[in-house]
Design an enzyme around this catalytic site. Structure first.
Site, PDB file in Angstrom:
ATOM      1  N   SER A 149     -49.737  38.491 -47.644  1.00 60.63           N
ATOM      2  CA  SER A 149     -49.666  39.070 -46.304  1.00 60.63           C
ATOM      3  C   SER A 149     -48.617  38.335 -45.476  1.00 60.63           C
ATOM      4  CB  SER A 149     -51.028  38.952 -45.614  1.00 60.63           C
ATOM      5  OG  SER A 149     -50.944  39.288 -44.240  1.00 60.63           O
ATOM      6  N   TYR A 162     -57.949  34.045 -43.169  1.00 62.01           N
ATOM      7  CA  TYR A 162     -57.148  35.077 -43.831  1.00 62.01           C
ATOM      8  C   TYR A 162     -55.751  34.544 -44.135  1.00 62.01           C
ATOM      9  CZ  TYR A 162     -55.149  39.674 -44.831  1.00 62.01           C
ATOM     10  OH  TYR A 162     -54.531  40.732 -45.442  1.00 62.01           O
TER      11      TYR A 162
END
Length: 272
Positions: A149, A162
């Site tokens: 990501s 995350y």
């Protein structure tokens, strides 16, 4: 052997494949001529997704497996189940896509949430690579895609778990990619900004802004970009101009600026 049987001979395994980007990976891989092993948390949702794929690609063998990938023994149980169901399956493509997102400050996260995201993003990913890689190396052909990501480069506190787990994915994949050079196995990762999936709980206005700025893209486009990159043997693709600019700016962003953005987002969206 008929052309159809030749087309649908190898298998692709997709985790988190019942919805969003994972479902698009599975759907597009079936279009490319792969049998599928679709893995997701809930069996009923995974069965439904597999049923939709079978309707479009009836020649493909589509295997549905519902499993909690946060359990410590989940990778080995998944591997064993795949070959219990399909003893002769050759898994040519492995896509580690399953993911979780907790848009909260670290101090407000439960211990169970911390454990689950680390297990799914990191433990399960590397163990599945360990289990499926040897056969790919033996055949001198295979593809592994580990989904990272843009957050891996941006240390926003609301995305602490995350971002850090996706940073692990980024570094591990680079190492494995180097190790697999000239083996016939292509290993890569892709860095998306926001993808329009159920990970995000945005209002229509927020989503419209995200699309307009080029921060958010559709799950269908995300999967198409990632698969094209994977089969070419490239890695590190980051679609979207704004995402590329954010990646370039990440090394020079001062902590004070990130903290200010964090305070603004916390107040604006009543985050914890």
């Amino acid at each position: 052997m008929s052309d159809k049987l030749k087309l649908y001979s190898q298998y692709a395994l997709v985790t988190g494949g019942s919805s969003g980007m994972g479902f698009q990976y599975a759907l597009q891989l079936a279009k490319r001529g792969y049998n599928l092993i679709v893995v997701a948390l809930y069996q009923d949702e995974t069965d439904k997704a597999c049923g939709q794929i079978r309707e479009q690609y009836p020649e493909a063998d589509v295997v549905s497996i519902g499993m909690d990938l946060s359990a410590i023994d989940a990778p080995q149980r998944l591997y064993d189940k795949v070959f219990a169901l399909r003893p002769d399956a050759q898994v040519e493509v492995l896509i580690n896509n399953a993911g979780l997102l907790h848009a909260r400050h670290f101090r407000n996260l439960e211990a169970e949430q911390l454990t689950r995201i680390i297990m799914v993003h990191n433990h399960t990913m590397i163990q599945l690579c360990r289990l499926f890689l040897p056969a790919m190396l033996e055949r001198h052909k295979g593809y592994i895609l580990n989904v990272s990501s843009l957050a891996a480069f941006l240390p926003f506190s609301l995305l602490s778990t995350y971002a850090s787990t996706k940073a692990f994915t980024r570094v591990f994949t680079k190492c494995l990619r180097t190790e697999c050079k000239r083996t016939g196995v292509k290993v890569g990762t892709v860095y998306f900004g926001a993808v329009d999936t159920n990970l995000y709980h945005l209002t229509k206005v927020q989503k419209r802004w995200a699309y307009g700025l080029g921060v958010m893209i559709s799950a269908e486009r995300a999967a198409r970009v990632a698969l094209r990159m994977m089969f070419r043997g490239s890695s590190g693709r980051m679609p979207g101009l704004v995402n590329k600019l954010a990646w370039l700016a990440a090394p020079i962003l001062r902590p004070s600026l990130i903290a200010a953005i964090d305070r603004w987002a916390t107040k604006k969206w009543n985050l914890k």
